[in-house]
Design a protein around this motif. Sequence first.
Motif, short mmCIF file in Angstrom:
data_model
loop_
_atom_site.label_atom_id
_atom_site.label_comp_id
_atom_site.label_asym_id
_atom_site.label_seq_id
_atom_site.Cartn_x
_atom_site.Cartn_y
_atom_site.Cartn_z
N ALA A 217 0.83 -1.20 0.00
CA ALA A 217 0.00 0.00 0.00
C ALA A 217 0.86 1.25 0.00
CB ALA A 217 -0.93 -0.01 1.21
N TYR A 218 1.97 1.21 0.75
CA TYR A 218 2.89 2.35 0.75
C TYR A 218 3.48 2.53 -0.65
CZ TYR A 218 6.55 5.55 2.31
OH TYR A 218 7.35 6.66 2.46
N ALA A 219 3.85 1.43 -1.30
CA ALA A 219 4.38 1.51 -2.65
C ALA A 219 3.39 2.13 -3.61
CB ALA A 219 4.78 0.11 -3.13
N ALA A 220 2.11 1.78 -3.47
CA ALA A 220 1.08 2.34 -4.33
C ALA A 220 0.87 3.83 -4.08
CB ALA A 220 -0.23 1.59 -4.13
N ALA A 221 1.30 4.30 -2.90
CA ALA A 221 1.17 5.72 -2.56
C ALA A 221 2.40 6.52 -2.93
CB ALA A 221 0.88 5.86 -1.06
N THR A 222 3.35 5.91 -3.64
CA THR A 222 4.57 6.61 -4.05
C THR A 222 4.25 7.95 -4.71
OG1 THR A 222 5.83 4.56 -4.37
CG2 THR A 222 6.57 6.49 -5.59
N ALA A 223 5.00 8.98 -4.30
CA ALA A 223 4.90 10.33 -4.87
C ALA A 223 3.56 11.00 -4.59
CB ALA A 223 5.17 10.32 -6.37
N THR A 224 2.84 10.50 -3.57
CA THR A 224 1.61 11.17 -3.13
C THR A 224 1.75 11.53 -1.65
OG1 THR A 224 0.36 9.26 -2.26
CG2 THR A 224 0.36 9.60 -4.66
N SER A 279 2.06 20.77 4.62
CA SER A 279 3.32 20.28 5.19
C SER A 279 3.48 18.76 5.12
CB SER A 279 3.44 20.73 6.64
OG SER A 279 2.35 20.24 7.41
N ALA A 280 2.53 18.06 4.53
CA ALA A 280 2.62 16.59 4.48
C ALA A 280 3.72 16.17 3.52
CB ALA A 280 1.29 16.00 4.04
N PRO A 281 4.50 15.14 3.88
CA PRO A 281 5.56 14.65 2.97
C PRO A 281 4.97 13.77 1.88
CG PRO A 281 5.53 13.33 4.96
CD PRO A 281 4.50 14.41 5.17
N LYS A 282 5.71 13.66 0.77
CA LYS A 282 5.39 12.68 -0.25
C LYS A 282 6.09 11.36 0.10
CE LYS A 282 4.75 15.45 -4.47
NZ LYS A 282 5.28 15.65 -5.85
N HIS A 283 5.38 10.28 -0.11
CA HIS A 283 5.93 8.97 0.23
C HIS A 283 6.93 8.52 -0.83
CE1 HIS A 283 3.00 8.85 3.36
NE2 HIS A 283 2.00 8.95 2.49
N GLN A 284 8.01 7.88 -0.37
CA GLN A 284 9.04 7.41 -1.31
C GLN A 284 9.83 6.28 -0.68
OE1 GLN A 284 10.04 9.39 -4.29
NE2 GLN A 284 12.15 8.80 -4.63
N LEU A 285 9.96 5.19 -1.42
CA LEU A 285 10.89 4.13 -1.05
C LEU A 285 12.27 4.45 -1.59
CD1 LEU A 285 8.49 1.17 -1.76
CD2 LEU A 285 9.64 1.52 0.43
N ALA A 286 13.28 3.77 -1.06
CA ALA A 286 14.65 4.08 -1.44
C ALA A 286 14.89 3.91 -2.94
CB ALA A 286 15.62 3.17 -0.66
N ASP A 287 14.19 2.96 -3.55
CA ASP A 287 14.37 2.68 -4.98
C ASP A 287 12.99 2.39 -5.57
OD1 ASP A 287 14.90 1.48 -7.50
OD2 ASP A 287 16.83 0.75 -6.81
N PRO A 288 12.61 3.05 -6.67
CA PRO A 288 11.30 2.77 -7.26
C PRO A 288 11.13 1.32 -7.70
CG PRO A 288 12.59 4.23 -8.67
CD PRO A 288 13.30 4.15 -7.38
N ALA A 289 12.25 0.60 -7.92
CA ALA A 289 12.14 -0.82 -8.27
C ALA A 289 11.51 -1.62 -7.13
CB ALA A 289 13.52 -1.39 -8.61
N LEU A 290 11.76 -1.22 -5.89
CA LEU A 290 11.14 -1.89 -4.76
C LEU A 290 9.63 -1.70 -4.78
CD1 LEU A 290 13.67 -0.98 -1.92
CD2 LEU A 290 13.45 -3.17 -3.10
N ALA A 291 9.19 -0.49 -5.12
CA ALA A 291 7.75 -0.23 -5.21
C ALA A 291 7.13 -1.07 -6.31
CB ALA A 291 7.50 1.26 -5.46
N ALA A 292 7.77 -1.12 -7.48
CA ALA A 292 7.25 -1.92 -8.58
C ALA A 292 7.18 -3.40 -8.19
CB ALA A 292 8.12 -1.74 -9.82
N ALA A 293 8.22 -3.89 -7.50
CA ALA A 293 8.24 -5.29 -7.09
C ALA A 293 7.13 -5.59 -6.09
CB ALA A 293 9.59 -5.64 -6.50
N LEU A 294 6.90 -4.68 -5.16
CA LEU A 294 5.84 -4.88 -4.16
C LEU A 294 4.47 -4.97 -4.81
CD1 LEU A 294 7.21 -2.48 -1.44
CD2 LEU A 294 6.59 -4.87 -1.03
N LEU A 295 4.30 -4.31 -5.94
CA LEU A 295 3.02 -4.32 -6.65
C LEU A 295 2.98 -5.34 -7.78
CD1 LEU A 295 2.52 -0.47 -6.68
CD2 LEU A 295 1.27 -2.12 -5.29
#
Length: 424
Positions: A217-224, A279-295
Amino acid sequence: MSGYLRRVVDAELDDLLTDLPAITLDGPKGVGKTETAVRRAKTVFALDEAGQRELLAADPARLERATSPVLVDEWQLHPPVWDVIRRAVDRGAEPGRYLLTGSASPADTPTHSGAGRIVRLRMRPMSLAERGIAVPRVSLRALLSGAREPVEGTSDLDLEAYAEEIVRSGFPGIRRLSGRARRAQLAGYLERIVERDFPEHGHLVRRPATLRAWLAAYAAATATTTSYNAILDAATAGDSDKPAKTTTIAYRDVLSQLWLLEPVEAWLPTRNRLNRLASAPKHQLADPALAAALLGADAPALLDGAIKGPPQIRDGVLLGQLFEALVTLDLRVYAQAAEASVRHLRTRNGDHEVDLIVERADQRVLAFEVKLASSVGDADVKHLLWLKNQIGDDLLDAVVVYTGPEAYRRADGIAVVPAALLGP
């Protein structure tokens, strides 16, 4: 060693080690810290080996007797070495004496922060420039100068190539693999986080499936700027027995200690009239490949939009979000070398948003819009022009990063740059 690809952080280390006695290189496992650091060391203490830890525990003075430069690899596995090195610095250790690497903040923190003695330097997955897929033609450092020099160059990368770069990863040992082997390695990397890294940080995961779902779910929220409550709801949809908030806070904290979460903080300027910013941060994993793999997404799936996962999180095309994450990774690598920071801008009511803000120490900024498109029109620059009108000379330059082939300046002065042509 013969296949080593020089990283942007190499130049930072070379510069700092001429004057500083101790530097720690922080970053997630597999990012290349050891390979980069060992090239500068004459003595190596590899603390992922139990025997090395036992030797240092029995005789901490070995660190001070060792031939310089001394590398302490994975120092967080034996935190007392931090205080030994800090005291050695206090006693006048020479420049370039100690280099530490750490794949996590230690579960048992040192007795002293080391501030002013041990300088911390972040190492991230490889940027596009470091991967060697194109010759960078537009320098972030030059943009930060405010000179607004001509922008030019041509890139051969198309949308398919950028999608492939997202899933190939910036981890050196993973990106050299192909197809199924790469997917298996990414899956194993993520499994290690759940099965080993969390327990090593004193957090027993009682419901591994819930942690895996939260990560997806965090991966799907990348850049939001999706709220953590919404991420939890997406991860546990249909589950009446949801984990406590303290549990999901622990997920976030441990993943941050492992350098796997790196949210993009909001830019809150202090010397202009922009006073309605969120002031809310945008969510980001260390590498977008991790987000793609999680999904469960490979390059064809990203291009077709055939992604499984929690779609209620996403407010746009996932490939667009991951492309923004890739550009953010690049800018962070280059900005650190230029002693600048990366933020984002969004007004409270959402009427204006600038994807990325790179800020110098004097608070003057670059503004970046990231567009998953092969051309740029007037609608793509409206927020950049709005910001220019708001802050005037504090805006050093404005850039649209896109997937098209040509780098150029528009008639309104805004630079248009293919992602592959950005460099330090």
